[in-house]
Enzyme design. Structure first.
Site, PDB file in Angstrom:
ATOM      1  N   TYR A 135       0.834  -1.211   0.000  1.00 39.52           N
ATOM      2  CA  TYR A 135       0.000   0.000   0.000  1.00 39.52           C
ATOM      3  C   TYR A 135       0.870   1.265   0.000  1.00 39.52           C
ATOM      4  O   TYR A 135       0.586   2.229  -0.710  1.00 39.52           O
ATOM      5  CB  TYR A 135      -0.936   0.016   1.217  1.00 39.52           C
ATOM      6  CG  TYR A 135      -1.728   1.302   1.333  1.00 39.52           C
ATOM      7  CD1 TYR A 135      -2.622   1.677   0.331  1.00 39.52           C
ATOM      8  CD2 TYR A 135      -1.566   2.153   2.432  1.00 39.52           C
ATOM      9  CE1 TYR A 135      -3.343   2.860   0.418  1.00 39.52           C
ATOM     10  CE2 TYR A 135      -2.285   3.334   2.526  1.00 39.52           C
ATOM     11  CZ  TYR A 135      -3.174   3.687   1.524  1.00 39.52           C
ATOM     12  OH  TYR A 135      -3.872   4.855   1.610  1.00 39.52           O
ATOM     13  N   GLU A 319     -14.199  -0.635   6.283  1.00 39.74           N
ATOM     14  CA  GLU A 319     -14.173   0.650   5.583  1.00 39.74           C
ATOM     15  C   GLU A 319     -15.463   0.791   4.777  1.00 39.74           C
ATOM     16  O   GLU A 319     -15.928  -0.186   4.189  1.00 39.74           O
ATOM     17  CB  GLU A 319     -12.940   0.712   4.673  1.00 39.74           C
ATOM     18  CG  GLU A 319     -12.716   2.066   4.045  1.00 39.74           C
ATOM     19  CD  GLU A 319     -11.377   2.127   3.297  1.00 39.74           C
ATOM     20  OE1 GLU A 319     -10.315   1.938   3.939  1.00 39.74           O
ATOM     21  OE2 GLU A 319     -11.402   2.359   2.075  1.00 39.74           O
TER      22      GLU A 319
HETATM   23  C1  3EB Z   1      -7.941   6.405   5.809  1.00 37.60           C
HETATM   24  O1  3EB Z   1      -8.814   7.143   6.265  1.00 37.60           O
HETATM   25  C2  3EB Z   1      -8.374   5.019   5.425  1.00 37.60           C
HETATM   26  O2  3EB Z   1      -5.416   5.402  -0.255  1.00 37.60           O
HETATM   27  O3  3EB Z   1      -6.995   5.933  -1.650  1.00 37.60           O
HETATM   28  C3  3EB Z   1      -9.458   5.462   2.660  1.00 37.60           C
HETATM   29  C4  3EB Z   1      -9.822   5.919   1.386  1.00 37.60           C
HETATM   30  C5  3EB Z   1      -8.158   5.053   2.880  1.00 37.60           C
HETATM   31  C6  3EB Z   1      -8.876   5.956   0.347  1.00 37.60           C
HETATM   32  C7  3EB Z   1      -6.598   5.620  -0.510  1.00 37.60           C
HETATM   33  C8  3EB Z   1      -7.231   5.101   1.834  1.00 37.60           C
HETATM   34  C9  3EB Z   1      -7.580   5.555   0.582  1.00 37.60           C
HETATM   35  O4  3EB Z   1      -6.756   6.746   5.696  1.00 37.60           O
HETATM   36  C10 3EB Z   1      -7.733   4.521   4.205  1.00 37.60           C
END
Ligand code: 3EB
Length: 334
Positions: A135, A319
């Site tokens: 990631y 999520e």
């Molecule tokens: C967060 O709040 C959770 O890397 O595109 C949420 C939505 C999250 C999009 C992305 C990551 C992404 O950080 C993770």
């Protein structure tokens, strides 16, 4: 302006104007143009009874084509485009290249306002060949490409999802508007992801918490695209390991964000306006409980799909993303 809509499991009827179909299925495959529209597949499940598809349609005729590895369709107002970055030992360079190609394409086709991006990353919590979490490797290349956007790039970042998949490298699809006047929003209880501290990786995640788009003339049809939202407060994971509390904090984050957008725009927004909600759940055994908690929180017209997927932080268990009709009053149907 044209009318953009998304439905789950609608038959992709070739008499409709289809901008794109996203299959959530039991294997990965390359994007293609099939029956005149782009089809992209995310390997999201091992079970055929958990397969579904997301169908993006529009009120105007569609033209589709491919440009290199990017498959796209457009109706004069909205562009859908999709690509797949093959499985690889490291992703930074290939993700940067995929994002750069996408930025070039939306510019050349004159749909310059990207308002929603999805990223499905296989092995998202595994390490790449240099020992960096995949990631974080992905975020690195994405930020390098998006930071070349003109102006103050962080203010132009769209809503996004970055989530795990079972195989196939990284599937990226996005929606971009010719006009549409997208506006991007942050959550007052969360630090903007693009300003997360460096403990989360060499480059921060690049996205806004939500994006509002006008999809009809006279500003009468506004849609809010909610990014993947999790149990993150400030920049930290709240309630690691506790599914129920993470669910509550995630719903609070969504409500706080909707409230804040309501105050900014004058559109009263609430969870009853969700037309579509996708919920990613890390542990398959948690899915029945999540479904039960959502049953009490949602109105019947919300199309809901649960997806068993790894979340980008290994301590996040859930999520939630979705699409809301901001011009609907939000009361349950009578
Ligand atoms: C967060 O709040 C959770 O890397 O595109 C949420 C939505 C999250 C999009 C992305 C990551 C992404 O950080 C993770």
């Amino acid at each position: 302006m044209t009318n953009l809509r998304c439905s789950i499991d609608a038959k992709a009827d070739k008499h409709e104007n289809i901008l794109g179909v996203v299959r959530y299925g039991t294997s990965s495959s390359d994007p293609s143009i099939t029956s005149g529209f782009p089809v992209v597949t995310v390997h999201s499940t091992a079970r055929t009874d958990e397969e579904f598809q997301e169908v993006w349609t529009t009120s105007a005729p569609v033209q589709s084509d491919r440009d290199g590895d990017i498959y796209y369709a457009m109706d004069g107002e909205t562009l859908f485009c999709a690509c797949r970055v093959p499985e690889s030992a490291t992703y930074r360079d290939s993700v940067r290249a995929a994002y750069e190609s996408t930025l070039t394409l939306v510019h050349n086709l004159n749909y310059p306002n990207i308002f929603r991006i999805w990223n499905y990353v296989s092995g998202i919590n595994d390490r790449n060949s240099s020992g960096l979490e995949i990631y974080r490797d992905f975020c690195h290349g994405r930020a390098e490409a998006l930071s070349t956007m003109q102006g103050q790039w962080t203010t132009r970042l769209p809503a996004a999802t970055g989530i795990g998949s079972l195989s196939g490298g990284i599937v990226i699809y996005c929606l971009s508007a010719r006009t549409g006047f997208p506006s991007h929003f942050e959550n007052p209880h969360q630090i903007p992801a693009y300003r997360y501290p460096s403990q989360y990786g060499p480059r921060s995640p690049s996205f806004a918490r939500a994006t509002m788009v006008q999809h009809s003339p006279n500003n009468t049809h506004r849609i809010l695209y909610l990014s993947g939202t999790a149990s993150v407060v400030g920049h930290e994971t709240a309630h690691p390991g506790d599914l129920r509390r993470q669910f509550v904090t995630t719903m609070e984050n969504i409500e706080t964000l909707l409230q804040s957008i309501s105050t900014d725009t004058g559109d009263p927004l609430c969870v009853n306006q969700f037309r579509l909600m996708k919920v990613y759940v890390r542990r398959s055994e948690d899915m029945p409980l999540v479904r039960e908690m959502l049953r009490d929180a949602l109105v019947p017209r919300t199309q809901l799909r649960l997806v068993n997927a790894d979340i980008c932080r290994s301590d996040l268990l859930l999520e939630i993303e979705g699409v809301l009709d901001a011009t609907d009053v939000g009361h349950p149907p009578t």
